[in-house]
Design a protein around this motif. Structure first.
Motif, PDB file in Angstrom:
ATOM      1  N   ARG A  39     -10.539   8.462   3.917  1.00 45.16           N
ATOM      2  CA  ARG A  39      -9.964   7.267   2.909  1.00 45.16           C
ATOM      3  C   ARG A  39      -8.389   7.051   3.452  1.00 45.16           C
ATOM      4  O   ARG A  39      -8.166   6.045   3.371  1.00 45.16           O
ATOM      5  N   CYS A  40      -7.750   8.066   4.125  1.00 41.21           N
ATOM      6  CA  CYS A  40      -6.612   7.761   4.624  1.00 41.21           C
ATOM      7  C   CYS A  40      -6.588   6.710   5.865  1.00 41.21           C
ATOM      8  O   CYS A  40      -5.826   5.893   6.021  1.00 41.21           O
ATOM      9  N   ILE A  41      -7.643   6.951   6.750  1.00 37.81           N
ATOM     10  CA  ILE A  41      -7.800   5.811   7.866  1.00 37.81           C
ATOM     11  C   ILE A  41      -8.104   4.797   7.298  1.00 37.81           C
ATOM     12  O   ILE A  41      -7.735   3.410   7.956  1.00 37.81           O
ATOM     13  N   THR A  42      -8.954   4.580   6.229  1.00 38.75           N
ATOM     14  CA  THR A  42      -9.403   3.089   5.868  1.00 38.75           C
ATOM     15  C   THR A  42      -8.098   2.311   5.112  1.00 38.75           C
ATOM     16  O   THR A  42      -8.032   1.389   5.598  1.00 38.75           O
ATOM     17  N   ARG A  43      -7.260   3.109   4.707  1.00 42.29           N
ATOM     18  CA  ARG A  43      -6.078   2.523   4.102  1.00 42.29           C
ATOM     19  C   ARG A  43      -5.140   2.304   5.189  1.00 42.29           C
ATOM     20  O   ARG A  43      -4.346   1.262   5.023  1.00 42.29           O
ATOM     21  N   LEU A  44      -5.255   2.796   6.106  1.00 37.67           N
ATOM     22  CA  LEU A  44      -4.254   2.602   7.472  1.00 37.67           C
ATOM     23  C   LEU A  44      -4.604   1.134   7.891  1.00 37.67           C
ATOM     24  O   LEU A  44      -3.868   0.449   8.241  1.00 37.67           O
ATOM     25  N   THR A  69       0.980  -1.312   0.056  1.00 38.90           N
ATOM     26  CA  THR A  69       0.048  -0.058  -0.029  1.00 38.90           C
ATOM     27  C   THR A  69       0.792   1.339  -0.158  1.00 38.90           C
ATOM     28  O   THR A  69       0.258   2.352  -0.280  1.00 38.90           O
ATOM     29  N   CYS A  70       2.200   1.088   0.321  1.00 39.76           N
ATOM     30  CA  CYS A  70       3.095   2.481   0.383  1.00 39.76           C
ATOM     31  C   CYS A  70       4.190   2.037  -0.083  1.00 39.76           C
ATOM     32  O   CYS A  70       4.606   0.837  -0.657  1.00 39.76           O
ATOM     33  N   GLU A  71       5.265   2.957   0.157  1.00 37.20           N
ATOM     34  CA  GLU A  71       6.853   2.663   0.076  1.00 37.20           C
ATOM     35  C   GLU A  71       7.303   1.646   1.133  1.00 37.20           C
ATOM     36  O   GLU A  71       7.489   1.747   2.068  1.00 37.20           O
ATOM     37  N   GLY A  72       7.419   0.247   0.517  1.00 41.23           N
ATOM     38  CA  GLY A  72       7.834  -0.704   1.120  1.00 41.23           C
ATOM     39  C   GLY A  72       9.171  -0.814   1.804  1.00 41.23           C
ATOM     40  O   GLY A  72       9.476  -1.259   2.722  1.00 41.23           O
ATOM     41  N   MET A  98       3.328  14.566   6.387  1.00 35.84           N
ATOM     42  CA  MET A  98       2.890  14.622   7.943  1.00 35.84           C
ATOM     43  C   MET A  98       1.556  15.354   8.158  1.00 35.84           C
ATOM     44  O   MET A  98       1.273  15.515   9.190  1.00 35.84           O
ATOM     45  N   GLY A  99       0.805  15.604   6.952  1.00 40.02           N
ATOM     46  CA  GLY A  99      -0.344  16.306   7.315  1.00 40.02           C
ATOM     47  C   GLY A  99      -1.625  15.822   8.148  1.00 40.02           C
ATOM     48  O   GLY A  99      -2.214  16.479   8.762  1.00 40.02           O
ATOM     49  N   LEU A 100      -1.359  14.698   8.297  1.00 44.33           N
ATOM     50  CA  LEU A 100      -2.561  13.924   9.176  1.00 44.33           C
ATOM     51  C   LEU A 100      -2.154  13.122  10.357  1.00 44.33           C
ATOM     52  O   LEU A 100      -2.860  12.201  10.993  1.00 44.33           O
ATOM     53  N   VAL A 101      -0.862  13.345  10.711  1.00 45.04           N
ATOM     54  CA  VAL A 101      -0.299  12.737  11.848  1.00 45.04           C
ATOM     55  C   VAL A 101      -0.986  12.941  12.987  1.00 45.04           C
ATOM     56  O   VAL A 101      -1.433  12.172  13.824  1.00 45.04           O
ATOM     57  N   HIS A 102      -1.207  14.351  13.407  1.00 45.08           N
ATOM     58  CA  HIS A 102      -1.997  14.732  14.619  1.00 45.08           C
ATOM     59  C   HIS A 102      -3.459  14.211  14.655  1.00 45.08           C
ATOM     60  O   HIS A 102      -4.293  13.540  15.536  1.00 45.08           O
ATOM     61  N   VAL A 103      -4.157  14.216  13.613  1.00 43.60           N
ATOM     62  CA  VAL A 103      -5.484  13.734  13.305  1.00 43.60           C
ATOM     63  C   VAL A 103      -5.666  12.327  13.501  1.00 43.60           C
ATOM     64  O   VAL A 103      -6.574  12.012  14.134  1.00 43.60           O
ATOM     65  N   VAL A 104      -4.814  11.635  12.845  1.00 48.05           N
ATOM     66  CA  VAL A 104      -4.923  10.037  13.032  1.00 48.05           C
ATOM     67  C   VAL A 104      -4.755   9.663  14.526  1.00 48.05           C
ATOM     68  O   VAL A 104      -5.358   8.917  15.150  1.00 48.05           O
ATOM     69  N   TYR A 105      -3.758  10.486  15.062  1.00 45.95           N
ATOM     70  CA  TYR A 105      -3.350  10.098  16.541  1.00 45.95           C
ATOM     71  C   TYR A 105      -4.599  10.284  17.575  1.00 45.95           C
ATOM     72  O   TYR A 105      -5.012   9.470  18.344  1.00 45.95           O
ATOM     73  N   GLU A 106      -5.274  11.529  17.414  1.00 43.58           N
ATOM     74  CA  GLU A 106      -6.440  11.878  17.955  1.00 43.58           C
ATOM     75  C   GLU A 106      -7.481  11.023  17.883  1.00 43.58           C
ATOM     76  O   GLU A 106      -8.208  10.527  18.795  1.00 43.58           O
ATOM     77  N   TRP A 107      -7.488  10.569  16.333  1.00 43.59           N
ATOM     78  CA  TRP A 107      -8.612   9.479  16.179  1.00 43.59           C
ATOM     79  C   TRP A 107      -8.496   8.052  16.879  1.00 43.59           C
ATOM     80  O   TRP A 107      -9.406   7.481  17.475  1.00 43.59           O
ATOM     81  N   SER A 148       0.753   6.875   9.165  1.00 38.95           N
ATOM     82  CA  SER A 148      -0.352   7.797   8.164  1.00 38.95           C
ATOM     83  C   SER A 148       0.631   8.673   7.282  1.00 38.95           C
ATOM     84  O   SER A 148      -0.048   9.142   5.984  1.00 38.95           O
ATOM     85  N   ALA A 149       1.715   9.023   7.608  1.00 41.97           N
ATOM     86  CA  ALA A 149       2.666   9.865   6.777  1.00 41.97           C
ATOM     87  C   ALA A 149       2.908   9.136   5.460  1.00 41.97           C
ATOM     88  O   ALA A 149       3.287   9.706   4.370  1.00 41.97           O
ATOM     89  N   LEU A 150       2.843   7.955   5.265  1.00 46.75           N
ATOM     90  CA  LEU A 150       2.924   7.049   4.098  1.00 46.75           C
ATOM     91  C   LEU A 150       2.061   6.911   3.194  1.00 46.75           C
ATOM     92  O   LEU A 150       2.183   6.543   1.991  1.00 46.75           O
ATOM     93  N   LEU A 151       0.884   7.230   3.695  1.00 44.63           N
ATOM     94  CA  LEU A 151      -0.504   7.173   3.052  1.00 44.63           C
ATOM     95  C   LEU A 151      -1.039   8.235   2.690  1.00 44.63           C
ATOM     96  O   LEU A 151      -1.628   8.479   1.478  1.00 44.63           O
TER      97      LEU A 151
END
Length: 578
Positions: free
Chosen positions: A530-535, A414-417, A499-508, A442-445
């Motif tokens: 979409r980012c959380i689903t792929r996570l 799904t990302c850079e292996g 790194m745009g959603l690192v804080h958002v995903v951590y709080e989620w 999340s920074a990879l997705l």
């Protein structure tokens, strides 16, 4: 309108290479051949029957090599003809490059190929002469280059070439009917034969300092092309008519018997005969000069024209130094050619043509073999560089066997292996909590361009891990660049990590409601979902990595991380499909 041209978007990835190296039924080269980018090339190879041509050419080459070895007894004083051939070919290439450069400015190349210049030429396969002198009749024209200054075969000059002593005229009636002034005319003078030929730049061995004053229009006329030698009656339309006296008529010319003022006798016939003798005299003088130049070259060697003087106003600085070094190389190669015994043999062309035929066929067989090999594939160099990169990182051994790190990288799709694999083997994820792990991953997705400021509210371990991920990405980018891949380390890091959603995903992952985390960023809600689903998919892949490595602690953490994000509206069934 015009149709849209289809372009293949097939690209090699490290995960693809590792997976193909693990199976026996398919190779990376086979995958490249089956891609759309290679479709036209592979179809052309099949249509042109290149495999059959390769087999036929290989058999012929073996036969020629065997005949050449068996004929060694007849090559007395020609023992070094093969070495002489390769040295001459190198000299021709060097001379072509220099002449192409000085002719790039237009004109005669600073006087190098001016009319009357003596040059030494070799055209073994085409015209069957080697290191023979030629007299330039017409310099290369600007139109023959037509903005192409790289010295292609379109650039040529017209020359009067001294043919070898072994030359015998052909029985071709078309050639016999040519007259002086036409291209490909062959004549005799001074007991030797000469021809008017096109000489391309790659047929000029070197340019001498010798010049001969000539009237080039006598030897070559632009408008004379394959004209046949016509009877004198065609030159004078009234030549066949009978005179008035012969017809018994009264001479009605009132000026008959009067002489032209200032001339005596039959002036017109004298001029005509004088003109013919002058033309023959010019041919004799040119041939004498060519024969003398040949003797000079075979005895002491013709003096070389210094091409630096021809190009002294064409360049400055580094280009002048490079041109000067190329001229030095040309002079060394000329001196080296003159050391061979074959260079001075009067019948050199006989064995030279044999070697030229053999080596030309060898070059074509080599070209065909390359076209039919994997090396001709467009993406093959990229594959070789990526494989070398994987070997240096320990993903693949020298036998192309996938190692443990390679099997771990195969689990990530799904990302850079490579980044994920390096994170696993460095133990970065072992130090983090499940919520921190998914935040870092999340920074990879995440793909959108936003402010990459992580924020000071996050745990220090998570901030340090994100910084460490950037260091890993830059190092991988630099290693790829070192192996020849067109990768900029900083750009590779910026593209792979956002790194745009690192804080958002951590709080989620910590249980904050979706409406609250949307207030932490300007990213659209759909992008967050979409980012959380792929996570969740990436968590399962990293969990499999932990299983391959044998890390039960990381395995359990990834299960907990997956459970932490699988809740609420993000993983609710879609209204469109439910």
């Amino acid at each position: 309108g015009s149709s849209t041209k289809l372009q293949s978007q097939f690209r090699l990835t490290y995960t693809m290479i590792l997976n193909l190296l693990r199976v026996e039924d398919m190779s990376v080269e086979g995958m490249i051949k089956r891609s759309f980018s290679e479709f036209a090339t592979q179809r052309a190879l099949t249509t042109n029957e290149y495999p059959k041509l390769l087999v036929r050419g290989t058999k012929t080459l073996l036969k020629l090599d065997e005949e050449f070895k068996q004929d060694s007894d007849s090559r007395i004083e020609y023992e070094d003809v093969e070495e002489y051939y390769f040295t001459s070919r190198s000299l021709l290439s060097t001379s072509k490059g220099l002449l192409s450069y000085i002719l790039g400015a237009g004109g005669t190349g600073g006087g190098a190929l001016v009319a009357g210049r003596i040059i030494i030429v070799t055209s073994a396969r085409k015209h069957n002469y080697v290191r023979t002198p030629a007299l330039v009749l017409r310099p290369p024209e600007a139109s023959s280059k037509s903005s192409n200054t790289s010295g292609t075969d379109d650039t040529y000059c017209i020359c009067m070439v001294l043919l070898p002593q072994s030359f015998t005229s052909s029985n071709d009636d078309a050639e016999k009917d040519l007259k002086l002034g036409a291209l490909n005319f062959t004549g005799e003078s001074q007991g030797r034969s000469f021809a008017i030929h096109k000489i391309h730049l790659d047929e000029i061995m070197f340019v001498s300092i010798s010049k001969h004053k000539i009237d080039s229009k006598v030897f070559y006329k632009e408008n004379v092309k394959n004209q046949r030698e016509v009877p004198s009656s065609f030159g004078n339309p009234f030549a066949g008519a009978k005179s008035t006296k012969a017809r018994g008529l009264v001479d009605d010319n009132p000026f008959a018997g009067m002489k032209v003022r200032g001339k005596k006798g039959n002036a017109s016939s004298q001029n005509k005969s004088t003109g013919l003798s002058q033309e023959a005299q010019m041919v004799d003088d040119a041939m004498s000069f060519l024969v003398s130049s040949e003797k000079t070259e075979l005895n002491s060697g013709l003096d070389l024209l210094d091409l630096r003087e021809c190009a002294k106003n064409m360049h400055q600085g580094n280009s002048a130094m490079e041109f000067g070094s190329a001229c030095d190389r040309l002079e060394r190669e000329i001196a080296f050619v003159r050391q061979f015994r074959s260079h001075y043999h009067p019948n050199l062309e006989r064995h030279y043509v044999t070697v030229d035929r053999k080596e030309t066929l060898r070059l074509r067989v080599k070209t065909l073999r390359h076209l039919l090999s994997n090396e001709s594939l467009q993406l093959f160099p990229d594959f070789e560089m990526r494989k070398a990169m994987l070997q240096s990182l320990g993903y693949v051994d020298e036998n192309d066997t996938v190692c443990l790190k390679g099997r771990v990288a195969c689990e990530v799709n799904t990302c850079e292996g490579l980044i994920v694999t390096e994170m696993v083997f460095e133990g970065m994820l072992n130090e983090l909590e499940p919520a921190e792990i998914v935040a870092a991953l999340s920074a990879l997705l995440f793909q959108e361009k936003t402010d990459d400021d992580i924020g000071s509210e996050l745990p220090q371990r998570l901030i340090s891990s994100c910084e460490r991920m950037k260091v890993i990405a830059v190092q991988l980018g630099q290693q790829q660049k070192d192996f020849g891949l067109p990768v900029d380390p900083l750009e590779y890091c910026a593209t792979s990590l956002k790194m745009g959603l690192v804080h958002v995903v951590y709080e989620w992952a910590c249980g904050v409601p979706f409406s609250s985390i949307c207030e932490l960023t300007e990213v659209q809600e759909g992008s967050i979902v979409r980012c959380i689903t792929r996570l969740d998919e990436l968590c399962r892949e990293v969990r499999n990595c932990a299983r391959v490595v044998g890390n039960p602690t990381l395995y359990r953490k990834m299960e907990s991380a997956s459970e932490a994000i699988k809740r609420d509206i993000v993983f609710a069934s879609s209204l469109y499909v439910s």
